[in-house]
Design an enzyme around this catalytic site. Structure first.
Site, PDB file in Angstrom:
ATOM      1  N   THR A  57      -5.566  -6.365  10.817  1.00  0.00           N
ATOM      2  CA  THR A  57      -6.049  -5.274  10.052  1.00  0.00           C
ATOM      3  C   THR A  57      -5.391  -4.158  11.002  1.00  0.00           C
ATOM      4  OG1 THR A  57      -7.928  -6.278   9.392  1.00  0.00           O
ATOM      5  CG2 THR A  57      -7.856  -3.935   9.044  1.00  0.00           C
ATOM      6  N   PHE A  69     -15.518   4.042   6.716  1.00  0.00           N
ATOM      7  CA  PHE A  69     -14.190   4.488   6.272  1.00  0.00           C
ATOM      8  C   PHE A  69     -13.920   4.476   4.872  1.00  0.00           C
ATOM      9  CE2 PHE A  69     -14.024  -0.078   7.402  1.00  0.00           C
ATOM     10  CZ  PHE A  69     -13.642  -0.612   6.538  1.00  0.00           C
ATOM     11  N   ASN A 107      -2.138   0.422   6.676  1.00  0.00           N
ATOM     12  CA  ASN A 107      -1.537  -0.777   7.355  1.00  0.00           C
ATOM     13  C   ASN A 107      -0.636  -1.374   6.357  1.00  0.00           C
ATOM     14  OD1 ASN A 107      -3.717  -1.611   5.710  1.00  0.00           O
ATOM     15  ND2 ASN A 107      -4.832  -2.580   7.196  1.00  0.00           N
ATOM     16  N   TYR A 139     -12.324  -1.845  -4.004  1.00  0.00           N
ATOM     17  CA  TYR A 139     -12.857  -1.910  -2.634  1.00  0.00           C
ATOM     18  C   TYR A 139     -14.314  -1.803  -2.791  1.00  0.00           C
ATOM     19  CZ  TYR A 139      -8.215  -2.043   0.212  1.00  0.00           C
ATOM     20  OH  TYR A 139      -7.256  -2.297   0.646  1.00  0.00           O
ATOM     21  N   GLU A 154      -9.679  -9.871  -7.823  1.00  0.00           N
ATOM     22  CA  GLU A 154      -8.589  -8.804  -7.480  1.00  0.00           C
ATOM     23  C   GLU A 154      -7.394  -9.145  -8.609  1.00  0.00           C
ATOM     24  OE1 GLU A 154      -9.867  -8.194  -2.889  1.00  0.00           O
ATOM     25  OE2 GLU A 154      -7.905  -9.211  -3.455  1.00  0.00           O
ATOM     26  N   ARG A 169       2.399  -6.456   9.222  1.00  0.00           N
ATOM     27  CA  ARG A 169       1.759  -5.197   9.673  1.00  0.00           C
ATOM     28  C   ARG A 169       2.328  -4.800  11.330  1.00  0.00           C
ATOM     29  NH1 ARG A 169      -4.349  -6.826   7.674  1.00  0.00           N
ATOM     30  NH2 ARG A 169      -4.497  -5.668   5.761  1.00  0.00           N
ATOM     31  N   LYS A 200       0.851  -1.308  -0.072  1.00  0.00           N
ATOM     32  CA  LYS A 200      -0.051  -0.058  -0.019  1.00  0.00           C
ATOM     33  C   LYS A 200       0.924   1.364   0.017  1.00  0.00           C
ATOM     34  CE  LYS A 200      -3.965  -2.279   2.263  1.00  0.00           C
ATOM     35  NZ  LYS A 200      -5.125  -2.006   3.211  1.00  0.00           N
ATOM     36  N   ARG A 257      -2.561 -14.101   4.677  1.00  0.00           N
ATOM     37  CA  ARG A 257      -3.151 -13.449   5.867  1.00  0.00           C
ATOM     38  C   ARG A 257      -2.661 -13.602   7.164  1.00  0.00           C
ATOM     39  NH1 ARG A 257      -7.633 -10.137   4.456  1.00  0.00           N
ATOM     40  NH2 ARG A 257      -8.406 -10.716   6.282  1.00  0.00           N
ATOM     41  N   HIS A 292      -2.028  -5.147   1.553  1.00  0.00           N
ATOM     42  CA  HIS A 292      -3.408  -6.086   1.452  1.00  0.00           C
ATOM     43  C   HIS A 292      -3.232  -7.369   0.892  1.00  0.00           C
ATOM     44  CE1 HIS A 292      -7.453  -7.126  -0.271  1.00  0.00           C
ATOM     45  NE2 HIS A 292      -6.910  -7.398  -1.499  1.00  0.00           N
TER      46      HIS A 292
HETATM   47  P1  ATP Z   1      -7.124  -5.946   3.301  1.00  0.00           P
HETATM   48  O1  ATP Z   1      -8.589  -6.208   2.627  1.00  0.00           O
HETATM   49  O2  ATP Z   1      -6.714  -4.654   2.756  1.00  0.00           O
HETATM   50  O3  ATP Z   1      -6.060  -7.048   3.199  1.00  0.00           O
HETATM   51  P2  ATP Z   1      -8.183  -6.563   5.883  1.00  0.00           P
HETATM   52  O4  ATP Z   1      -8.787  -7.652   5.046  1.00  0.00           O
HETATM   53  O5  ATP Z   1      -7.220  -7.150   7.215  1.00  0.00           O
HETATM   54  O6  ATP Z   1      -7.629  -5.730   4.827  1.00  0.00           O
HETATM   55  P3  ATP Z   1     -10.744  -5.145   5.542  1.00  0.00           P
HETATM   56  O7  ATP Z   1     -11.926  -5.358   6.844  1.00  0.00           O
HETATM   57  O8  ATP Z   1     -10.922  -5.745   4.326  1.00  0.00           O
HETATM   58  O9  ATP Z   1      -9.268  -5.474   6.294  1.00  0.00           O
HETATM   59  O10 ATP Z   1     -10.643  -3.665   5.303  1.00  0.00           O
HETATM   60  C1  ATP Z   1     -10.103  -3.029   4.072  1.00  0.00           C
HETATM   61  C2  ATP Z   1      -9.073  -2.062   4.395  1.00  0.00           C
HETATM   62  O11 ATP Z   1      -9.820  -0.819   4.870  1.00  0.00           O
HETATM   63  C3  ATP Z   1      -7.932  -2.270   5.721  1.00  0.00           C
HETATM   64  O12 ATP Z   1      -6.836  -2.957   5.341  1.00  0.00           O
HETATM   65  C4  ATP Z   1      -7.634  -1.001   6.125  1.00  0.00           C
HETATM   66  O13 ATP Z   1      -6.707  -0.396   5.225  1.00  0.00           O
HETATM   67  C5  ATP Z   1      -9.047  -0.222   5.916  1.00  0.00           C
HETATM   68  N1  ATP Z   1      -9.911  -0.135   7.095  1.00  0.00           N
HETATM   69  C6  ATP Z   1     -10.387  -1.431   7.527  1.00  0.00           C
HETATM   70  N2  ATP Z   1     -10.980  -0.989   8.887  1.00  0.00           N
HETATM   71  C7  ATP Z   1     -10.794   0.218   9.260  1.00  0.00           C
HETATM   72  C8  ATP Z   1     -11.243   1.267  10.160  1.00  0.00           C
HETATM   73  N3  ATP Z   1     -11.968   0.859  11.150  1.00  0.00           N
HETATM   74  N4  ATP Z   1     -10.739   2.535   9.885  1.00  0.00           N
HETATM   75  C9  ATP Z   1     -10.075   2.902   8.660  1.00  0.00           C
HETATM   76  N5  ATP Z   1      -9.687   2.262   7.798  1.00  0.00           N
HETATM   77  C10 ATP Z   1     -10.121   0.807   7.930  1.00  0.00           C
HETATM   78 MG    MG Z   2     -10.154  -7.370   3.235  1.00  0.00          MG
END
Ligand code: ATP
Ligand code: MG
Length: 138
Positions: free
Chosen positions: A92, A58, A113, A50, A127, A103, A10, A86, A116
């Site tokens: 996250t 968010f 973070n 997304y 994706e 992370r 990212k 993962r 992805h």
């Molecule tokens: P990713 O999909 O990026 O691999 P993830 O699966 O761990 O991450 P998701 O719940 O899919 O988490 O959320 C997608 C992305 O949105 C997160 O990686 C983070 O960048 C952002 N995100 C998630 N939760 C929050 C939050 N509460 N506040 C701000 N940003 C958030």
């Molecule tokens: Mg995710």
């Protein structure tokens, strides 16, 4: 069974100069890098990627962040690539991420973070297709 997953280094991690270190962690963990490129995406392109999060509070902030600078989309391959990536990424929210995860080491906040990773086979297929053409994966 050998499996492919999709990842993105990212904008926060690219800006901080962590791209090489994160790629090294990924290779050290046994993933083969099938495809990689550097590019910047528009907010609209980030929204398409997304789309499953469109209703989240968010969403606007996340898509502004993801379009804020260069990213490195990746296609990775190994046995159990999807769950294993993962695990290597960590939670996250980096505050909850296990020691040694990407992370924990490289992420700054729950939003910025560092990395992805696809969460299931269907999302990995969508994706990979969003960022790479078939000829780039041959
Ligand atoms: P990713 O999909 O990026 O691999 P993830 O699966 O761990 O991450 P998701 O719940 O899919 O988490 O959320 C997608 C992305 O949105 C997160 O990686 C983070 O960048 C952002 N995100 C998630 N939760 C929050 C939050 N509460 N506040 C701000 N940003 C958030
Ligand atoms: Mg995710």
């Amino acid at each position: 069974m050998s499996e492919r997953t999709f990842s993105i280094i990212k904008p926060d991690a690219v800006r901080k100069g962590y791209t090489g270190a994160i790629l090294a962690e990924i290779e050290k963990a046994g993933f083969k890098i099938i495809a990689v490129k550097r590019l910047s995406i528009s907010k609209q392109q980030a929204e398409g990627f997304y789309h499953v999060h469109a209703a989240r509070p968010f969403f606007s902030s996340l898509t502004t962040f993801m379009s804020s600078g260069p990213i490195f989309p990746l296609v990775l391959e190994k046995d159990n690539a999807i769950p294993d990536l993962r695990k290597l990424m960590g939670a996250t929210n980096p505050a909850n991420a296990e020691e040694g995860t990407i992370r924990k080491q490289y992420a700054g906040s729950i939003e910025e973070n560092a990395i992805h990773g696809s969460d299931a086979a269907e999302t990995a297929a969508f994706e990979i297709g969003y960022f790479f053409a078939g000829y780039e994966l041959a």
